[in-house]
Write an enzyme that holds these catalytic residues in place. Structure first.
Site, PDB file in Angstrom:
ATOM      1  N   GLU A 106       0.859  -1.189   0.000  1.00 48.46           N
ATOM      2  CA  GLU A 106       0.000   0.000   0.000  1.00 48.46           C
ATOM      3  C   GLU A 106       0.892   1.235   0.000  1.00 48.46           C
ATOM      4  OE1 GLU A 106      -2.084   1.175   3.617  1.00 48.46           O
ATOM      5  OE2 GLU A 106      -3.793   1.849   2.430  1.00 48.46           O
ATOM      6  N   HIS A 108     -13.642   4.251   8.074  1.00 47.47           N
ATOM      7  CA  HIS A 108     -12.943   4.060   9.344  1.00 47.47           C
ATOM      8  C   HIS A 108     -13.772   4.656  10.465  1.00 47.47           C
ATOM      9  CE1 HIS A 108      -9.844   3.819   6.266  1.00 47.47           C
ATOM     10  NE2 HIS A 108      -9.151   3.076   7.104  1.00 47.47           N
ATOM     11  N   LYS A 166     -14.206  -1.926   2.406  1.00 50.59           N
ATOM     12  CA  LYS A 166     -13.294  -1.994   3.562  1.00 50.59           C
ATOM     13  C   LYS A 166     -13.938  -1.268   4.735  1.00 50.59           C
ATOM     14  CE  LYS A 166      -8.847  -0.109   5.083  1.00 50.59           C
ATOM     15  NZ  LYS A 166      -7.607   0.561   4.639  1.00 50.59           N
ATOM     16  N   LYS A 197      -8.234 -16.164  36.504  1.00 52.88           N
ATOM     17  CA  LYS A 197      -8.290 -17.591  36.844  1.00 52.88           C
ATOM     18  C   LYS A 197      -9.406 -17.923  37.836  1.00 52.88           C
ATOM     19  CE  LYS A 197      -3.580 -18.598  35.721  1.00 52.88           C
ATOM     20  NZ  LYS A 197      -2.251 -18.961  36.118  1.00 52.88           N
ATOM     21  N   ASN A 204      -7.106 -22.602  34.815  1.00 52.98           N
ATOM     22  CA  ASN A 204      -6.191 -21.969  33.846  1.00 52.98           C
ATOM     23  C   ASN A 204      -6.414 -22.501  32.436  1.00 52.98           C
ATOM     24  OD1 ASN A 204      -4.912 -24.491  33.883  1.00 52.98           O
ATOM     25  ND2 ASN A 204      -2.921 -23.561  33.516  1.00 52.98           N
ATOM     26  N   GLY A 206      -4.354 -17.124  41.636  1.00 52.39           N
ATOM     27  CA  GLY A 206      -4.673 -18.425  41.044  1.00 52.39           C
ATOM     28  C   GLY A 206      -3.490 -19.375  41.065  1.00 52.39           C
ATOM     29  N   MET A 266       7.905  -9.503  36.717  1.00 49.01           N
ATOM     30  CA  MET A 266       7.490  -9.724  35.332  1.00 49.01           C
ATOM     31  C   MET A 266       7.750  -8.460  34.511  1.00 49.01           C
ATOM     32  SD  MET A 266       3.773 -11.206  34.410  1.00 49.01           S
ATOM     33  CE  MET A 266       2.691 -10.052  33.643  1.00 49.01           C
ATOM     34  N   GLY A 285      10.221 -20.426  35.241  1.00 49.03           N
ATOM     35  CA  GLY A 285       8.811 -20.451  34.842  1.00 49.03           C
ATOM     36  C   GLY A 285       8.611 -21.024  33.445  1.00 49.03           C
ATOM     37  N   GLN A 296       2.926 -27.462  31.848  1.00 52.61           N
ATOM     38  CA  GLN A 296       1.479 -27.245  32.016  1.00 52.61           C
ATOM     39  C   GLN A 296       0.763 -27.221  30.659  1.00 52.61           C
ATOM     40  OE1 GLN A 296      -0.589 -24.315  31.390  1.00 52.61           O
ATOM     41  NE2 GLN A 296       1.113 -23.436  30.226  1.00 52.61           N
ATOM     42  N   GLN A 299      -3.035 -28.876  28.016  1.00 51.60           N
ATOM     43  CA  GLN A 299      -3.827 -27.918  27.229  1.00 51.60           C
ATOM     44  C   GLN A 299      -3.814 -28.333  25.759  1.00 51.60           C
ATOM     45  OE1 GLN A 299      -2.170 -24.012  28.060  1.00 51.60           O
ATOM     46  NE2 GLN A 299      -3.479 -23.803  29.845  1.00 51.60           N
TER      47      GLN A 299
END
Ligand code: NAP
Length: 513
Positions: free
Chosen positions: A37, A127, A154, A298, A319, A373, A435, A481, A488, A492
């Site tokens: 574009e 938009h 669009k 959680k 989880n 959790g 974190m 971790g 874990q 899942q």
């Protein structure tokens, strides 16, 4: 409308000069874009014939010419006659598409009616920077846009809630004309990733962070190499992470390469969710197989599921949410198994214990920092393995509640700093302290760590948290971790795909972290 050729990837080039744009176009081609574009409104000086001839003539990919005015979110501030004149010229000079705003689209289309080059398609765009209107309103808008002679419609809206995106998916999936449908901002991010599944004509992707024409436009590299864009189609299954925030998660970079390698037709994407019950009610269709669930949902997830696995019920946190074929949601907790197994594996290695012997946690003192959790899952798991559990949390009452349910002791985090653990005690962090972006924080001072036998941190972004660095420097064994995240995820994966987890592949994919 099913998008037979597959959804395309269009990279906007936003150079201030034609020369910069030429460089960006070449890069877009190398990185795997389908279209470029050319955003004329970004050019500092624009000489229509000279620049369009050069840009269209030299572009290695089909071109979309856009000259966006300020009143529709672009940079052009001059009069519309000049702007539309440039778009007409672009058509004459061989542009493959021109993008024109709905408000002035009929003016452009009427002025070229007999002279429109056959190969050039007109994208009529709208938009909405405030919200995502109702399905009826969007549908009516699309009909009116089509009626002015759009080859491609669009519609771009703003997602205030992730459920707004479903109206965009409905629009692209059911449209009779080629349709570009996207929802802006982080809550709309999945509309940019899942467009091949829901029949969108194209999505936009930037070359690099900081070179996007809209916030939350993915990088082309991520679209192709993390989110498996080219492999997705109407039958692909969608799984993902629900939380707030979700930007830190590594789960997509873990699941998607595995889906690709084993040939599972699916994708894992981040869902920024504010309201879990409303989300589940809205995203209840066979397109969505299930979700991992993170901060802060959680406990809410536990209350929102129709059924609970007994372990999740005992822990009091979910989880993993799986949609059953009958549309009911069942909640599991795989954090428990992930964290406890990662710690047990390390202790077994240290003590040279073969697999299959009793848990090395039996009889040990196990200190859990955090009472959310994940704190609940680890406290429950340690207790189930025969450890004696201490829970330390910023908010004492939450620690006390868990301590009472697992028959352990409760402390505040401040008290833990002066706590004297016995030899071999395991310390596990389940707070979110450390974190990203707060990488330099730790829930406990370094001098308190040296008396522990092993330190585990559930935080995995970064992998080596401040807590783990402090522990290692104090001579204490660590478990990251990332190990928990991988273990874990096995369950899942099995529940999302109904396939056995390729465990070695998980470790291989995550070996770079
Ligand atoms: P959560 O339910 O929201 O609980 C957060 C906990 O952190 C609470 O105990 C909270 O204390 C504490 N906390 C937050 N900010 C704090 C601060 N500034 N100082 C002291 N304590 C603080 O979160 P969660 O879902 O359990 O997740 C916790 C962490 O584990 C996250 O970093 C998450 O990414 C990580 N995790 C990793 C994995 C993995 O596979 N490696 C799996 C799950 C979770 P209060 O009770 O006082 O608010």
């Amino acid at each position: 409308m099913s998008n037979e050729g597959g959804s395309k990837i269009c990279v906007p080039v936003l150079g201030e000069s034609a020369e910069q744009m030429l460089v960006q176009m070449d890069k877009a081609k190398v990185l795997g874009a389908d279209l470029v574009e050319i955003r004329l409104d970004y050019l500092q000086s624009f000489e229509p014939r000279r620049d369009l001839e050069l840009l269209i003539g030299r572009c290695p990919l089909p071109t979309v010419i856009t000259y966006r005015p300020k009143w529709e979110g672009g940079k052009y501030e001059g009069d519309d006659d000049k702007r539309l004149g440039a778009l007409r010229l672009a058509m004459e000079l061989g542009a493959d598409y021109v993008d024109v705003e709905f408000k002035v689209a009929s003016e452009l289309i009427n002025s070229i009616s007999q002279r429109k080059p056959e190969k050039c398609k007109v994208i009529v765009s709208s938009h909405n920077f405030d919200n995502t209107p109702s399905s009826d309103d969007i549908g009516n808008l699309a009909t009116r846009m089509q009626a002015v002679g759009a080859d491609i419609v669009k519609i771009v809206t703003t997602a205030l809630d992730i459920t707004d995106v479903l109206r965009i998916f409905q629009l692209t999936r059911n449209s009779q004309v080629p349709m570009i449908g996207l929802a802006m901002n982080e809550r709309g991010f999945i509309s940019r990733l899942l467009c091949p599944k829901f029949g969108g004509y194209l999505t936009y992707a930037c070359l690099e962070k900081g070179q996007s024409s809209a916030l939350w436009q993915p990088k082309i590299d991520d679209l192709l190499n993390i989110f498996n864009f080219r492999l997705l189609g109407p039958n692909s299954k969608v799984a993902g992470l629900i939380g707030n925030p979700v930007g830190h998660s590594k789960a997509a970079t873990m699941f998607n390469p595995i889906f690709k390698t084993v040939g599972f037709d699916g994708v894992y994407v981040p869902f920024l969710v504010d309201d879990v019950p409303n989300f589940l009610k809205s995203f209840n269709s066979p397109n969505f197989v299930g979700w991992s669930c993170t901060i802060p949902h959680k406990e809410e997830a536990l209350r929102s599921c129709d059924e609970l696995d007994p372990i999740a019920k005992s822990i009091g946190a979910v989880n993993t949410i799986i949609r059953k074929p009958d549309g009911k949601f069942i909640g599991y907790n795989t954090d428990y198994f992930g964290a406890i197994s990662a710690i047990e594996n390390k202790l077994r290695d240290l003590q040279n214990l073969p697999d299959g012997t009793g848990s090395p946690l039996a009889g040990k003192l196990f200190v859990v920092m955090g009472a959310g959790g994940t704190g609940k899952a680890l406290s429950y798991g340690a207790k189930a393995k025969g450890a004696r559990v201490v829970i330390a949390n910023r908010t004492y009452s939450r620690a006390k509640e868990i301590a009472d349910s697992v028959g352990g002791e409760a402390l505040t985090l401040a008290e833990l700093a002066n706590y004297h653990p016995e030899e071999g005690t395991v310390l596990a962090n389940t707070t979110s302290v450390g974190m990203q972006p707060n990488d330099n924080e730790s829930p406990i001072p370094k001098h308190s760590l040296k008396r522990y036998g092993l330190v585990f941190d559930a935080v995995y972004t970064p992998k080596m948290t401040r807590l783990l660095r402090d522990a290692e420097e104090s001579g204490v064994t660590i478990v990251t971790g990332v190990d928990m995240l991988i273990i874990q995820a096995y369950e899942q994966y099995e529940r999302f795909t109904n396939l056995p987890a390729p465990k070695e592949l998980f470790w291989e994919v995550m070996s770079g972290y």
